[in-house]
Design an enzyme around this catalytic site. Structure first.
Site, PDB file in Angstrom:
ATOM      1  N   ILE A 164       0.857  -1.182   0.000  1.00 12.17           N
ATOM      2  CA  ILE A 164       0.000   0.000   0.000  1.00 12.17           C
ATOM      3  C   ILE A 164       0.891   1.229   0.000  1.00 12.17           C
ATOM      4  O   ILE A 164       1.865   1.294   0.759  1.00 12.17           O
ATOM      5  CB  ILE A 164      -0.922  -0.019   1.241  1.00 12.17           C
ATOM      6  CG1 ILE A 164      -1.934  -1.155   1.117  1.00 12.17           C
ATOM      7  CG2 ILE A 164      -1.616   1.321   1.422  1.00 12.17           C
ATOM      8  CD1 ILE A 164      -2.772  -1.384   2.373  1.00 12.17           C
ATOM      9  N   HIS A 199      -4.253  -3.320 -11.815  1.00  8.66           N
ATOM     10  CA  HIS A 199      -4.938  -4.190 -10.854  1.00  8.66           C
ATOM     11  C   HIS A 199      -5.713  -5.251 -11.643  1.00  8.66           C
ATOM     12  O   HIS A 199      -6.364  -4.930 -12.637  1.00  8.66           O
ATOM     13  CB  HIS A 199      -5.895  -3.360  -9.995  1.00  8.66           C
ATOM     14  CG  HIS A 199      -6.586  -4.160  -8.941  1.00  8.66           C
ATOM     15  ND1 HIS A 199      -5.952  -4.621  -7.804  1.00  8.66           N
ATOM     16  CD2 HIS A 199      -7.864  -4.621  -8.864  1.00  8.66           C
ATOM     17  CE1 HIS A 199      -6.806  -5.316  -7.065  1.00  8.66           C
ATOM     18  NE2 HIS A 199      -7.968  -5.327  -7.687  1.00  8.66           N
TER      19      HIS A 199
HETATM   20  C1  GAR Z   1      -0.417  -8.479 -11.937  1.00  4.49           C
HETATM   21  O1  GAR Z   1      -1.415  -9.386 -12.257  1.00  4.49           O
HETATM   22  C2  GAR Z   1      -1.007  -7.213 -11.374  1.00  4.49           C
HETATM   23  O2  GAR Z   1      -2.267  -6.903 -11.889  1.00  4.49           O
HETATM   24  C3  GAR Z   1      -1.099  -7.549  -9.917  1.00  4.49           C
HETATM   25  O3  GAR Z   1       0.085  -8.245  -9.630  1.00  4.49           O
HETATM   26  C4  GAR Z   1       0.440  -8.999 -10.785  1.00  4.49           C
HETATM   27  C5  GAR Z   1       1.922  -8.826 -11.041  1.00  4.49           C
HETATM   28  O4  GAR Z   1       2.342  -9.719 -12.029  1.00  4.49           O
HETATM   29  N1  GAR Z   1      -1.215  -6.369  -9.107  1.00  4.49           N
HETATM   30  C6  GAR Z   1      -1.981  -6.306  -8.043  1.00  4.49           C
HETATM   31  O5  GAR Z   1      -2.616  -7.235  -7.626  1.00  4.49           O
HETATM   32  C7  GAR Z   1      -1.977  -4.959  -7.336  1.00  4.49           C
HETATM   33  N2  GAR Z   1      -3.097  -4.841  -6.474  1.00  4.49           N
HETATM   34  P1  GAR Z   1       3.784  -9.554 -12.685  1.00  4.49           P
HETATM   35  O6  GAR Z   1       4.783  -9.451 -11.542  1.00  4.49           O
HETATM   36  O7  GAR Z   1       3.973 -10.800 -13.496  1.00  4.49           O
HETATM   37  O8  GAR Z   1       3.775  -8.303 -13.525  1.00  4.49           O
END
Ligand code: GAR
Length: 219
Positions: free
Chosen positions: A114, A131
């Site tokens: 956060i 998100h």
């Molecule tokens: C993604 O799916 C993004 O949307 C999510 O984390 C993942 C990161 O994937 N973010 C959240 O949940 C934020 N609230 P990555 O490390 O493979 O890019």
């Protein structure tokens, strides 16, 4: 419906890509595998996203994003949140780090902390987040699990400006995908992430138009 027989809906639709002269100077923050960070890199490398990824900051020493940065030759700094006394102290460090780097905006590409007004107010309207849900549905942790539990028929992802309340803030762009029979978290995550990798560079370009317009009117 099988997973090959749908086309994702992206709003606003992608293209033509705006050009920025000079290219956007971006900072990126990530905690996870870094696939969205790499998608940003790929979009700059192929010339779609007119931007330079100046610096990646990660909060986990062993995260995939850090390994990808090393592979891609993008500078990466570690800020382990456990070494800071408060969220604000971490964010103050991030503000200094990104300001020293001269970035004009920051992309949270899977930053799982956060953030506080210390960071948000230092980059007003210039801090964006991806998100894995169609906000305002399924804010917070485990958005994809929340979606599956709810029985929703459509899932997706959102890129938005960051505000104080988690997963709120003006929406820049969204992509929608179906929830298919037999989906589990892994399958749905894969389908959503495929669209995240298209959406995040595009939404960054859309935000870039706002940033540059605001900069030009401020003189
Ligand atoms: C993604 O799916 C993004 O949307 C999510 O984390 C993942 C990161 O994937 N973010 C959240 O949940 C934020 N609230 P990555 O490390 O493979 O890019």
């Amino acid at each position: 419906m099988n997973s090959e027989r749908y086309s994702a809906l992206i709003v606003p639709p992608i293209g033509p890509w705006p050009r920025f002269d000079p290219p956007l100077r971006l900072g990126v923050m990530a905690s996870g595998t870094g696939s969205n960070f790499e998608a940003l890199h790929d979009a700059t490398a192929c010339g779609d996203l007119s931007a330079q990824l100046c610096l990646l900051v990660v909060n986990k020493a062993d995260c995939g994003a850090r390994q990808r940065a090393a592979h891609l030759g993008i500078r990466c700094e570690l800020r382990d949140h456990r070494h800071f006394t408060s969220r604000e102290a971490l964010d103050q460090d991030l503000v200094h780090t990104f300001q020293d780097e001269g970035v004009e905006a920051i992309v949270m590409a899977g930053w799982m902390r956060i953030v506080t007004p210390v960071l948000i107010d230092a980059f007003p309207g210039r801090l964006i987040n991806i998100h894995p849900s169609l906000l305002p549905s399924f804010r917070g942790m485990d958005a994809i699990g929340q979606c599956l539990t709810s029985g929703a028929a459509i899932a997706g992802c959102t890129v938005h400006e960051v505000q104080k309340d988690v997963d709120t803030g003006p929406i820049l762009a969204q992509a929608a995908v179906p929830v298919l029979p037999g989906d589990d978290k892994e399958k749905l995550t894969r389908r959503i992430q495929a669209q995240e990798h298209r959406l995040l560079p595009w939404a960054t370009a859309l935000a870039g138009q706002r940033w540059r317009k605001a900069a030009s009117t401020q003189g």
